[in-house]
Design a protein around this motif. Structure first.
Motif, PDB file in Angstrom:
ATOM      1  N   LEU A 145       0.842  -1.202   0.000  1.00 25.37           N
ATOM      2  CA  LEU A 145       0.000   0.000   0.000  1.00 25.37           C
ATOM      3  C   LEU A 145       0.876   1.250   0.000  1.00 25.37           C
ATOM      4  O   LEU A 145       0.623   2.214  -0.729  1.00 25.37           O
ATOM      5  CB  LEU A 145      -0.926  -0.015   1.228  1.00 25.37           C
ATOM      6  CG  LEU A 145      -1.780   1.239   1.433  1.00 25.37           C
ATOM      7  CD1 LEU A 145      -2.693   1.487   0.238  1.00 25.37           C
ATOM      8  CD2 LEU A 145      -2.614   1.135   2.717  1.00 25.37           C
ATOM      9  N   ARG A 200     -10.706   3.697   4.938  1.00 22.23           N
ATOM     10  CA  ARG A 200     -10.071   3.321   3.668  1.00 22.23           C
ATOM     11  C   ARG A 200     -10.693   4.031   2.471  1.00 22.23           C
ATOM     12  O   ARG A 200     -10.679   3.532   1.348  1.00 22.23           O
ATOM     13  CB  ARG A 200     -10.104   1.796   3.449  1.00 22.23           C
ATOM     14  CG  ARG A 200      -9.388   1.068   4.566  1.00 22.23           C
ATOM     15  CD  ARG A 200      -9.304  -0.411   4.369  1.00 22.23           C
ATOM     16  NE  ARG A 200      -8.471  -0.974   5.437  1.00 22.23           N
ATOM     17  CZ  ARG A 200      -8.242  -2.247   5.604  1.00 22.23           C
ATOM     18  NH1 ARG A 200      -8.763  -3.138   4.775  1.00 22.23           N
ATOM     19  NH2 ARG A 200      -7.486  -2.663   6.583  1.00 22.23           N
ATOM     20  N   ASP A 210      -8.361   5.796  -3.542  1.00 22.47           N
ATOM     21  CA  ASP A 210      -8.884   5.447  -4.871  1.00 22.47           C
ATOM     22  C   ASP A 210      -7.745   5.385  -5.881  1.00 22.47           C
ATOM     23  O   ASP A 210      -7.622   4.445  -6.658  1.00 22.47           O
ATOM     24  CB  ASP A 210      -9.907   6.488  -5.347  1.00 22.47           C
ATOM     25  CG  ASP A 210     -11.154   6.482  -4.479  1.00 22.47           C
ATOM     26  OD1 ASP A 210     -11.337   5.500  -3.724  1.00 22.47           O
ATOM     27  OD2 ASP A 210     -11.926   7.463  -4.536  1.00 22.47           O
ATOM     28  N   SER A 260      -5.309   2.458  -5.212  1.00 21.33           N
ATOM     29  CA  SER A 260      -5.830   1.152  -5.638  1.00 21.33           C
ATOM     30  C   SER A 260      -5.643   0.967  -7.137  1.00 21.33           C
ATOM     31  O   SER A 260      -5.426  -0.146  -7.610  1.00 21.33           O
ATOM     32  CB  SER A 260      -7.326   1.031  -5.330  1.00 21.33           C
ATOM     33  OG  SER A 260      -7.540   1.326  -3.996  1.00 21.33           O
ATOM     34  N   GLU A 277      -3.790   3.160   7.148  1.00 21.73           N
ATOM     35  CA  GLU A 277      -3.507   3.805   5.866  1.00 21.73           C
ATOM     36  C   GLU A 277      -2.746   5.109   6.091  1.00 21.73           C
ATOM     37  O   GLU A 277      -1.863   5.468   5.299  1.00 21.73           O
ATOM     38  CB  GLU A 277      -4.817   4.066   5.106  1.00 21.73           C
ATOM     39  CG  GLU A 277      -5.527   2.804   4.630  1.00 21.73           C
ATOM     40  CD  GLU A 277      -6.143   1.955   5.747  1.00 21.73           C
ATOM     41  OE1 GLU A 277      -6.530   2.515   6.805  1.00 21.73           O
ATOM     42  OE2 GLU A 277      -6.227   0.716   5.580  1.00 21.73           O
ATOM     43  N   ARG A 332       2.171   1.887  -3.443  1.00 27.11           N
ATOM     44  CA  ARG A 332       1.175   2.442  -4.372  1.00 27.11           C
ATOM     45  C   ARG A 332       0.860   3.900  -4.020  1.00 27.11           C
ATOM     46  O   ARG A 332       0.692   4.738  -4.905  1.00 27.11           O
ATOM     47  CB  ARG A 332      -0.072   1.549  -4.404  1.00 27.11           C
ATOM     48  CG  ARG A 332       0.193   0.302  -5.272  1.00 27.11           C
ATOM     49  CD  ARG A 332      -0.956  -0.658  -5.399  1.00 27.11           C
ATOM     50  NE  ARG A 332      -1.196  -1.356  -4.151  1.00 27.11           N
ATOM     51  CZ  ARG A 332      -2.292  -1.228  -3.415  1.00 27.11           C
ATOM     52  NH1 ARG A 332      -3.258  -0.449  -3.819  1.00 27.11           N
ATOM     53  NH2 ARG A 332      -2.421  -1.885  -2.290  1.00 27.11           N
TER      54      ARG A 332
END
Ligand code: MLC
Ligand code: AMP
Length: 504
Positions: free
Chosen positions: A37, A130, A136, A139, A65, A40
Motif C-alpha cells: 500500500l 479506507r 482510490d 488502488s 492507511e 502504491r
C-alpha cells in the motif's frame, strides 16, 4: 543507493512474523499488504509531482492507511509533515504558508477547506475507513518500483512545535535522527519481534509516530492500533499486549478504573510514560496497584528521546532517568555553556545524533537554540544527580503541557488581547486532575462598552475558529490588573498560585 530509514524498516520487518498489526481494523493488513500500500501511495505522490525534499502535509484521522502514507513519503524522499487533527483552518493556513507543501492530504469532509488552503490540484483525501481520493488512486496505481535514495542527513519529516513568540516552528528531522533514536530505544527498552504494543496515541506527534511506530517497525513487533485513548478499549486489548506507551493522562485514567488490577497487567512486560511529567504519586500508586513500575523517559519534538529510566535497574519516580547511549546531557546556568555541579538546577542542554537539523526557514531561531558546539537548549529546568539521573524540575520557557499536548500561552494571549473590550491578558497552566495542567486565561477588561459584554463564554467562543479545542481555556478569570514585578513583567507564578485550586 539506499534510502536510510526505509531500508532499515524493511530489514526490521524481516525479524517479525509478517504481521505489523493485530486486532481491529488491522487484522488483514500484513507486512506485505502494508508495504505494498505504501508503494502504491508513493506512486500517487510521484504522479502529483512530489520531488525529493518536497513537503507532504497530512491532517487525517489515525489509521493504518495514514501510517502507510508516512512510509510512502519516506520512500519517495518527501518530507512528511503531520498535523494535529484538532487544528482549525486558521492554524492550518499558517503551516501551509510556512512549509509550502507540494501536496496536502485531508479527511474528505474537509475537502472544501483544502481547496481554499491549497487548491484542488494539490489536494488528496484519506479517511479512517479506507476511503478518499488517495486510496482510490492508490488502488488503481502500480506500486512504485524504485525507492528514492536518501542519505542520513536528508530530511524525513518536519513537525511543528509552538514557539514562545506565538509563532510555530517547524523542527526538521533527518533520516538519521529518526533511525538512530529508534534503534537506541529498541535496544534500551529491549523491544523484540515478540512484543505487541498497545498503541492508543495520536500519530501526528513524536511520541505516537516516531517513538511508538518507528520502534515497532524496526524491532519486527506488532501493534494493536486504536483510534485514540479510551479506557474501555485499552482494558479490553490489554490481555493481547506486552507493552504500552502513553502520556501520564493514560495512566491516571487507568488508575481511576477499578477494573485495572494487578491481574489485568501481570503478563505485561513494560509500561512507558512521557511527553509530560508523571507525578511521583502516580508512579507509586501504579506500583501499589499493579506491582509494576512505569518507565519514565524524556524527549522533545526537536530531539526525539533524550533520557530514560532503565528497563533493568532503578526506575526512580520523579526522574526521567539517564542519558540514552550516544546522547550527552548537561545542565548549565542560563545564558552559559558552563555545566553546573551535581544537584544544581539549570537549563538542560542535549547533544547527539538524535538532535534535529534546525527550524525550517528560521536560521536565527536555530542559532539561538542549537549552539555551535552541537548542544540544543531544551528550555527545560533540570538537575543531574551524582548517579547521572536527570530530573525535570520546571521550564524556563513559558509553556503549558495539557494531556501531553504543548500549548504556548503567547499564542492565546495575542488572540485574546485583540478582542474588543480587552486591555491585556495572561494565560497560565494550573494543576488539573486529568490533563496534568489546564489552560486558564486571566483577562483585564478596558472601560469600553464592549468590555461590559465580555464574559468567559464569549472569550472562548471568539477563539473557537482560530484555535484547536485542546488549546482553548478551560476557565477565564477577570481581574482589574495583572500582578507585575518591578521590571513590569507579569508575575505568572502569582497567578498560578492564586488559581491553583481551580480544578481540584
Ligand atoms: C482533548 N481535550 C483536551 C486535550 N485532549 N484539552 C486539553 N488537553 C488535552 N490534551 C479537550 C477535548 O477537545 C474536549 O473538549 C475535552 O478536552 C475533553 O476531551 P476528552 O474526550 O476527555 O479527551 P480525549 O479525546 O480522551 O483526549 C485526551 C487525551 C489526548 C489525553 C487522550 O489529549 C491525547 O491523546 N493526548 C496525547 C498527546 C500526545 O500524543 N502528545 C505527545 C506529543 S510528543 P470539549 O470541551 O469539546 O469537551 C512530545 C515529545 C515526547 O511531547 O516527549 O513525547
Ligand atoms: P514537545 O515540544 O511536544 O516535543 O514537548 C517537549 C516537552 O515536553 C519537553 O521540553 C518537556 O518540557 C516535556 N516533557 C517530555 N517528556 C517529559 C517528561 N517525562 N517529564 C517532564 N516533561 C516532559
Amino acid at each position: 543507493m539506499s534510502n536510510v530509514l526505509f531500508d532499515a524498516i524493511v530489514a526490521g520487518r524481516e525479524h517479525g512474523n509478517g504481521e505489523l498489526f493485530i486486532g481491529g481494523a488491522g487484522a488483514d493488513t500484513d507486512d506485505q499488504a502494508f508495504l505494498d500500500l505504501s508503494a502504491r501511495m508513493a506512486a500517487v505522490l510521484l504522479d502529483r509531482g512530489v520531488d525529493p525534499g518536497d513537503r507532504v502535509a497530512v491532517q487525517v484521522s489515525k489509521s493504518i492507511e495514514a501510517l502507510a502514507l508516512y512510509i510512502a513519503c519516506i520512500r519517495t524522499g518527501a518530507v512528511f509533515l503531520p498535523l494535529n487533527t484538532a487544528y482549525t483552518e486558521s492554524e492550518l493556513r499558517y503551516f501551509i504558508g510556512d512549509a509550502s507543501p507540494r501536496v496536502l492530504v485531508l479527511d474528505p469532509q474537509k475537502r472544501d477547506m483544502g481547496e481554499r488552503l491549497i487548491g484542488p490540484s494539490q489536494l488528496l483525501t484519506l479517511d479512517a475507513g479506507r476511503g478518499g481520493s488517495l486510496m482510490d488512486r492508490a488502488s488503481a496505481s502500480e506500486a512504485l518500483l524504485d525507492t528514492v535514495p536518501r542519505e542520513g542527513s536528508d530530511l524525513a519529516a518536519i513537525l511543528y512545535t509552538s514557539g514562545t513568540t506565538g509563532r510555530s516552528k517547524g523542527a526538521m528531522l533527518t533520516h538519521s535522527n529518526l533511525l538512530s533514536n529508534a534503534r537506541t530505544l529498541v535496544s534500551c527498552w529491549q523491544f523484540s519481534s515478540s512484543d505487541v504494543l498497545l498503541h492508543a496515541l495520536p500519530i501526528f506527534h513524536t511520541h505516537g509516530l516516531f517513538v511508538a511506530c518507528n520502534v515497532m517497525l524496526l524491532c519486527g513487533g506488532r501493534m494493536i492500533f486504536q483510534p485514540g485513548f479510551s479506557t474501555d478499549a485499552v482494558l479490553e486489548a490489554l490481555p493481547s499486549a506486552t507493552t504500552m506507551m502513553g502520556v501520564p493522562t493514560f495512566y491516571t485514567r487507568l488508575l481511576a478504573d477499578k477494573r485495572f488490577t494487578r491481574d489485568s497487567v501481570s503478563h505485561m512486560r513494560l509500561f512507558i510514560s512521557g511527553s509530560a511529567p508523571l507525578l511521583a504519586d502516580t508512579h507509586r500508586e501504579f506500583e501499589a496497584r499493579t506491582g509494576q513500575r512505569i518507565l519514565e523517559r524524556y524527549g522533545m519534538t526537536e530531539t526525539n528521546m533524550n533520557t530514560s529510566n532503565p528497563v533493568d535497574g532503578d526506575r526512580i519516580a520523579g526522574t526521567v532517568g539517564l542519558a540514552l547511549p550516544g546522547v550527552e546531557v548537561r545542565v548549565c546556568k542560563p545564558e552559559t555553556t558552563t555545566p553546573l555541579p551535581a544537584g544544581e538546577v539549570g537549563i538542560l542542554h542535549v547533544r547527539g545524533p538524535n538532535v534535529f537539523a534546525g527550524y525550517w526557514q528560521m536560521p536565527e531561531k536555530t542559532r539561538e537554540e542549537l549552539l555551535e558546539d552541537g548542544f540544543f537548549i531544551t528550555g527545560d529546568l533540570a538537575t543531574i544527580d551524582e548517579r547521572q539521573y536527570v530530573t525535570i524540575v520546571g521550564r524556563s520557557k513559558d509553556l503549558i503541557i495539557s494531556g501531553g499536548y504543548n500549548i504556548y500561552p503567547k499564542e492565546l494571549e495575542l488572540l485574546i488581547d485583540e478582542l474588543p473590550g480587552v486591555t491585556e491578558s495572561a494565560v497560565v497552566g494550573v494543576p488539573h486532575p486529568d490533563f496534568g495542567e489546564a489552560v486558564v486565561a486571566v483577562v483585564v477588561r478596558d472601560g469600553s462598552a464592549a468590555a461590559d459584554e465580555l464574559n468567559a463564554e464569549n472569550v472562548i467562543s471568539a477563539l473557537a475558529d482560530r484555535l484547536a479545542r485542546f488549546k482553548q481555556p478551560k476557565k477565564v478569570e477577570f481581574v482589574s490588573e495583572l500582578p507585575r514585578n518591578t521590571m513590569g513583567k507579569v508575575q505568572k507564578n502569582l497567578l498560578r498560585d492564586t488559581l491553583s485550586d481551580s480544578f481540584v
